[in-house]
Scaffold this motif. Structure first.
Motif, PDB file in Angstrom:
ATOM      1  N   ASN A   7       0.807  -1.225   0.000  1.00 25.85           N
ATOM      2  CA  ASN A   7       0.000   0.000   0.000  1.00 25.85           C
ATOM      3  C   ASN A   7       0.836   1.270   0.000  1.00 25.85           C
ATOM      4  O   ASN A   7       0.414   2.289  -0.545  1.00 25.85           O
ATOM      5  CB  ASN A   7      -0.932   0.013   1.211  1.00 25.85           C
ATOM      6  N   ILE A   8       2.021   1.196   0.618  1.00 28.32           N
ATOM      7  CA  ILE A   8       2.854   2.399   0.730  1.00 28.32           C
ATOM      8  C   ILE A   8       4.223   2.095   0.139  1.00 28.32           C
ATOM      9  O   ILE A   8       4.996   1.326   0.710  1.00 28.32           O
ATOM     10  CB  ILE A   8       3.005   2.852   2.191  1.00 28.32           C
ATOM     11  N   SER A   9       4.545   2.689  -0.973  1.00 23.65           N
ATOM     12  CA  SER A   9       5.830   2.450  -1.620  1.00 23.65           C
ATOM     13  C   SER A   9       6.974   2.918  -0.721  1.00 23.65           C
ATOM     14  O   SER A   9       6.915   4.006  -0.149  1.00 23.65           O
ATOM     15  CB  SER A   9       5.897   3.196  -2.958  1.00 23.65           C
ATOM     16  N   GLY A  10       7.994   2.088  -0.590  1.00 20.15           N
ATOM     17  CA  GLY A  10       9.129   2.456   0.235  1.00 20.15           C
ATOM     18  C   GLY A  10       8.908   2.261   1.726  1.00 20.15           C
ATOM     19  O   GLY A  10       9.708   2.707   2.535  1.00 20.15           O
ATOM     20  N   LYS A  11       7.819   1.595   2.092  1.00 20.19           N
ATOM     21  CA  LYS A  11       7.521   1.299   3.492  1.00 20.19           C
ATOM     22  C   LYS A  11       7.776  -0.182   3.737  1.00 20.19           C
ATOM     23  O   LYS A  11       7.259  -1.033   3.001  1.00 20.19           O
ATOM     24  CB  LYS A  11       6.067   1.646   3.814  1.00 20.19           C
ATOM     25  N   TYR A  12       8.554  -0.480   4.753  1.00 22.33           N
ATOM     26  CA  TYR A  12       8.973  -1.861   4.984  1.00 22.33           C
ATOM     27  C   TYR A  12       8.488  -2.358   6.340  1.00 22.33           C
ATOM     28  O   TYR A  12       8.398  -1.602   7.311  1.00 22.33           O
ATOM     29  CB  TYR A  12      10.496  -1.957   4.886  1.00 22.33           C
ATOM     30  N   ASN A  13       8.193  -3.657   6.383  1.00 25.12           N
ATOM     31  CA  ASN A  13       7.656  -4.284   7.590  1.00 25.12           C
ATOM     32  C   ASN A  13       8.424  -5.576   7.889  1.00 25.12           C
ATOM     33  O   ASN A  13       9.148  -6.108   7.040  1.00 25.12           O
ATOM     34  CB  ASN A  13       6.174  -4.615   7.394  1.00 25.12           C
ATOM     35  N   LEU A  14       8.220  -6.097   9.096  1.00 20.20           N
ATOM     36  CA  LEU A  14       8.794  -7.380   9.477  1.00 20.20           C
ATOM     37  C   LEU A  14       7.693  -8.419   9.553  1.00 20.20           C
ATOM     38  O   LEU A  14       6.591  -8.158  10.052  1.00 20.20           O
ATOM     39  CB  LEU A  14       9.478  -7.284  10.848  1.00 20.20           C
ATOM     40  N   TYR A  15       8.003  -9.608   9.060  1.00 17.69           N
ATOM     41  CA  TYR A  15       7.090 -10.740   9.186  1.00 17.69           C
ATOM     42  C   TYR A  15       7.837 -11.898   9.841  1.00 17.69           C
ATOM     43  O   TYR A  15       8.829 -12.398   9.295  1.00 17.69           O
ATOM     44  CB  TYR A  15       6.543 -11.170   7.819  1.00 17.69           C
ATOM     45  N   TYR A  16       7.383 -12.319  11.011  1.00 18.33           N
ATOM     46  CA  TYR A  16       8.007 -13.399  11.765  1.00 18.33           C
ATOM     47  C   TYR A  16       7.296 -14.710  11.463  1.00 18.33           C
ATOM     48  O   TYR A  16       6.065 -14.796  11.557  1.00 18.33           O
ATOM     49  CB  TYR A  16       7.922 -13.089  13.269  1.00 18.33           C
ATOM     50  N   LEU A  17       8.062 -15.728  11.099  1.00 21.09           N
ATOM     51  CA  LEU A  17       7.483 -17.026  10.781  1.00 21.09           C
ATOM     52  C   LEU A  17       7.265 -17.791  12.089  1.00 21.09           C
ATOM     53  O   LEU A  17       8.141 -18.498  12.574  1.00 21.09           O
ATOM     54  CB  LEU A  17       8.392 -17.801   9.830  1.00 21.09           C
ATOM     55  N   ASP A  18       6.094 -17.646  12.632  1.00 22.60           N
ATOM     56  CA  ASP A  18       5.738 -18.192  13.943  1.00 22.60           C
ATOM     57  C   ASP A  18       5.271 -19.636  13.793  1.00 22.60           C
ATOM     58  O   ASP A  18       4.313 -19.914  13.057  1.00 22.60           O
ATOM     59  CB  ASP A  18       4.628 -17.333  14.558  1.00 22.60           C
ATOM     60  N   LYS A  19       5.909 -20.548  14.513  1.00 18.88           N
ATOM     61  CA  LYS A  19       5.538 -21.964  14.414  1.00 18.88           C
ATOM     62  C   LYS A  19       4.130 -22.219  14.932  1.00 18.88           C
ATOM     63  O   LYS A  19       3.507 -23.238  14.592  1.00 18.88           O
ATOM     64  CB  LYS A  19       6.537 -22.831  15.185  1.00 18.88           C
ATOM     65  N   ASP A  20       3.601 -21.329  15.757  1.00 16.60           N
ATOM     66  CA  ASP A  20       2.256 -21.499  16.307  1.00 16.60           C
ATOM     67  C   ASP A  20       1.181 -20.855  15.445  1.00 16.60           C
ATOM     68  O   ASP A  20      -0.008 -20.968  15.746  1.00 16.60           O
ATOM     69  CB  ASP A  20       2.184 -20.914  17.722  1.00 16.60           C
ATOM     70  N   GLU A  21       1.629 -20.193  14.383  1.00  9.68           N
ATOM     71  CA  GLU A  21       0.648 -19.478  13.564  1.00  9.68           C
ATOM     72  C   GLU A  21       0.708 -19.902  12.110  1.00  9.68           C
ATOM     73  O   GLU A  21      -0.303 -20.214  11.490  1.00  9.68           O
ATOM     74  CB  GLU A  21       0.890 -17.972  13.686  1.00  9.68           C
ATOM     75  N   GLY A  22       1.898 -19.915  11.550  1.00 10.93           N
ATOM     76  CA  GLY A  22       2.052 -20.366  10.175  1.00 10.93           C
ATOM     77  C   GLY A  22       1.853 -19.256   9.167  1.00 10.93           C
ATOM     78  O   GLY A  22       1.176 -18.257   9.436  1.00 10.93           O
ATOM     79  N   PRO A  23       2.433 -19.380   7.977  1.00 10.16           N
ATOM     80  CA  PRO A  23       2.376 -18.323   6.959  1.00 10.16           C
ATOM     81  C   PRO A  23       1.007 -18.122   6.353  1.00 10.16           C
ATOM     82  O   PRO A  23       0.778 -17.120   5.689  1.00 10.16           O
ATOM     83  CB  PRO A  23       3.379 -18.816   5.908  1.00 10.16           C
ATOM     84  N   SER A  24       0.060 -19.056   6.585  1.00 10.79           N
ATOM     85  CA  SER A  24      -1.263 -18.887   6.002  1.00 10.79           C
ATOM     86  C   SER A  24      -2.043 -17.758   6.657  1.00 10.79           C
ATOM     87  O   SER A  24      -3.012 -17.263   6.099  1.00 10.79           O
ATOM     88  CB  SER A  24      -2.064 -20.188   6.131  1.00 10.79           C
ATOM     89  N   LYS A  25      -1.603 -17.315   7.834  1.00  7.66           N
ATOM     90  CA  LYS A  25      -2.333 -16.298   8.587  1.00  7.66           C
ATOM     91  C   LYS A  25      -2.000 -14.873   8.165  1.00  7.66           C
ATOM     92  O   LYS A  25      -2.728 -13.946   8.450  1.00  7.66           O
ATOM     93  CB  LYS A  25      -2.042 -16.456  10.078  1.00  7.66           C
ATOM     94  N   LYS A  26      -0.831 -14.696   7.537  1.00  6.17           N
ATOM     95  CA  LYS A  26      -0.415 -13.350   7.151  1.00  6.17           C
ATOM     96  C   LYS A  26       0.114 -13.354   5.728  1.00  6.17           C
ATOM     97  O   LYS A  26       0.510 -14.387   5.198  1.00  6.17           O
ATOM     98  CB  LYS A  26       0.672 -12.837   8.106  1.00  6.17           C
ATOM     99  N   SER A  27       0.152 -12.192   5.126  1.00  7.03           N
ATOM    100  CA  SER A  27       0.697 -12.078   3.778  1.00  7.03           C
ATOM    101  C   SER A  27       2.197 -12.307   3.801  1.00  7.03           C
ATOM    102  O   SER A  27       2.903 -11.828   4.679  1.00  7.03           O
ATOM    103  CB  SER A  27       0.407 -10.687   3.207  1.00  7.03           C
ATOM    104  N   THR A  28       2.698 -13.067   2.829  1.00  8.22           N
ATOM    105  CA  THR A  28       4.139 -13.300   2.707  1.00  8.22           C
ATOM    106  C   THR A  28       4.655 -12.789   1.367  1.00  8.22           C
ATOM    107  O   THR A  28       5.690 -13.229   0.877  1.00  8.22           O
ATOM    108  CB  THR A  28       4.456 -14.800   2.846  1.00  8.22           C
ATOM    109  N   ASP A  29       3.928 -11.884   0.757  1.00  8.30           N
ATOM    110  CA  ASP A  29       4.344 -11.321  -0.530  1.00  8.30           C
ATOM    111  C   ASP A  29       5.418 -10.256  -0.342  1.00  8.30           C
ATOM    112  O   ASP A  29       5.624  -9.745   0.757  1.00  8.30           O
ATOM    113  CB  ASP A  29       3.140 -10.698  -1.245  1.00  8.30           C
ATOM    114  N   ASN A  30       6.096  -9.929  -1.435  1.00  2.00           N
ATOM    115  CA  ASN A  30       7.053  -8.821  -1.470  1.00  2.00           C
ATOM    116  C   ASN A  30       8.193  -8.976  -0.471  1.00  2.00           C
ATOM    117  O   ASN A  30       8.618  -8.015   0.174  1.00  2.00           O
ATOM    118  CB  ASN A  30       6.336  -7.487  -1.224  1.00  2.00           C
TER     119      ASN A  30
END
Length: 443
Positions: free
Chosen positions: A326-349
């Protein structure tokens, strides 16, 4: 029950930590870079040809007071009157609050000496000292100094430092007081400058003032040893990075300038610090503005950052830097949580991967002119502590090879994106492997 380490090519560092003993294995990671017939010479290492291998080590937590066959409930420091309670093992005691005995470090550095003498460098992401848990054994400054000296002694006696550079960082247990470090210059930095002198590091005024430094491997690759204590939310001696004169803000300014210089000079960089931005629950470990500014720098310079290595949590986990849709040049962290899994959050970009090690990891990196310094693979090793205690000797074994476990050609953001997409199926082999490896298990 196991202990482990990772081997990376480049050499990544060895990580030994107390908490990992509560899991099934103690790990060691080895990393690989893409290798070709081309080779570069490391100016600093007397024109030695590089191997494309490095180690990542972390959380050694050496306890000079550890007693084999003592009571684990007394931190393995004293014997119980009832002999059946004296259960501490020669190589360590899993499931306890005991730290690392000399026997464990002896076996670790012997294994390194025998098997990784050709490593180009070792990244050590800190926590050399025992935890200050035992109220009956004080932790004076002299013990802090002797603890750091002990690690340097292991390094100088096990490695040929003219061939393998050892690059340490500060952990949250490496100070005069647990989790606390005031702004520099201070007496800790003064002492470490002298203690680390045999390592022949580039400890300039930045280290004297802030506890961080840049170590060049050659003209194409540098390691940035950052001081995560100046970002850490549990450090009451500092202010957040929106305060221009805070130690964290000053470090970030230096970090940005170093990244700019590396980009202009065509160098790739590896980043080492003890504490990861996100903890084992995926929650922030850093002060809010320190995390925000740090993550934006990672995203802005992702194309020259070949790797980011931490310890502290004693888990084998992955965190990803992603670019906002949504915001060009804006960066975030995504933690691969064993209790949650990647299906719960976006893993694009995905644009960058942050590796957190539980122990020792060897790795590989590319030595081709165009891809120099890019991570290509790593190997996780482990030591079965219970078995070692039973048979009286340490037997390090391979837990997994990343490229095989996750079916990857190289450790690039695009390849990791494919893996995460596959992991969206709870029954996928890659997801089941990740669940197993997080806590170091060979089963």
């Amino acid at each position: 029950m196991w202990t482990s380490f990772n081997i990376v090519m480049w050499l990544s560092s060895i990580f030994m930590s107390r908490i990992i003993w509560n899991s099934e294995a103690i790990p060691l990671d080895v990393y690989d870079f893409h290798s070709t017939q081309h080779s570069f010479q490391i100016n600093e290492f007397n024109n030695k040809e590089i191997s494309g291998k490095f180690l990542h080590i972390t959380d050694l937590h050496l306890d000079p007071y550890y007693l084999p066959n003592s009571n684990p409930k007394k931190y393995c420091h004293r014997y119980a009157k009832k002999s059946k309670k004296n259960k501490s093992g020669k190589f360590g005691t899993l499931g306890s609050d005991c730290d690392s005995p000399y026997a464990l470090l002896d076996s670790t550095f012997s294994f390194l000496k025998e098997n990784f003498h050709d490593a180009d460098f070792i990244i050590y992401t800190g926590d050399s000292l025992r935890h200050d848990r035992d109220s009956k054994i004080p932790f004076p400054n002299d013990d802090v100094i002797s603890g750091h000296k002990s690690i340097v002694k292991y390094v100088t006696e096990s490695l040929d430092l003219s061939k393998t550079k050892f690059i340490p960082t500060l952990g949250n247990n490496d100070e005069w007081e647990h989790n606390q470090l005031e702004g520099g210059p201070n007496t800790l930095f003064e002492n470490l400058t002298q203690i680390w002198a045999p390592l022949n590091l580039n400890l300039t005024s930045e280290f004297a003032n802030g506890g961080y430094f840049r170590q060049d491997i050659n003209s194409k690759l540098s390691v940035f040893s950052l001081n995560s204590m100046y970002f850490y939310e549990s450090n009451d001696q500092i202010k957040d990075c929106d305060q221009i004169n805070s130690p964290g803000a000053i470090q970030l300014k230096w970090f940005k300038n170093q990244l700019k210089n590396a980009r202009q000079e065509g160098r790739r960089v590896l980043i080492a610090q003890h504490i990861p931005p996100l903890d084992s629950d995926g929650e922030s470990s850093f002060l809010p503005q320190c995390e925000e500014k740090f993550v934006q720098l990672l995203g802005e310079f992702a194309e020259i950052i070949s790797g980011h290595f931490t310890g502290h949590t004693n888990l084998d986990t992955l965190t990803f830097v992603t670019e906002s849709e949504n915001i060009s040049g804006k960066y975030n962290l995504y933690y691969l949580d064993k209790d949650e899994g990647p299906s719960k959050k976006s893993t694009d970009n995905i644009i960058l991967i942050l590796n957190n090690a539980p122990s020792i990891i060897p790795g590989k990196y590319s030595t081709s002119s165009k891809m120099f310094g890019v991570l290509s693979d790593y190997i996780q090793y482990y030591l079965d502590i219970n078995k070692a205690n039973e048979i009286g000797r340490a037997e390090w074994k391979i837990e997994y090879i990343a490229s095989e476990a996750y079916d990857m050609k190289q450790l690039s953001p695009s390849e990791w994106a494919k893996v995460l997409d596959e992991m969206k199926s709870d029954q996928s082999e890659s997801w089941q492997n990740y669940l197993k490896f997080v806590t170091v298990s060979s089963e």
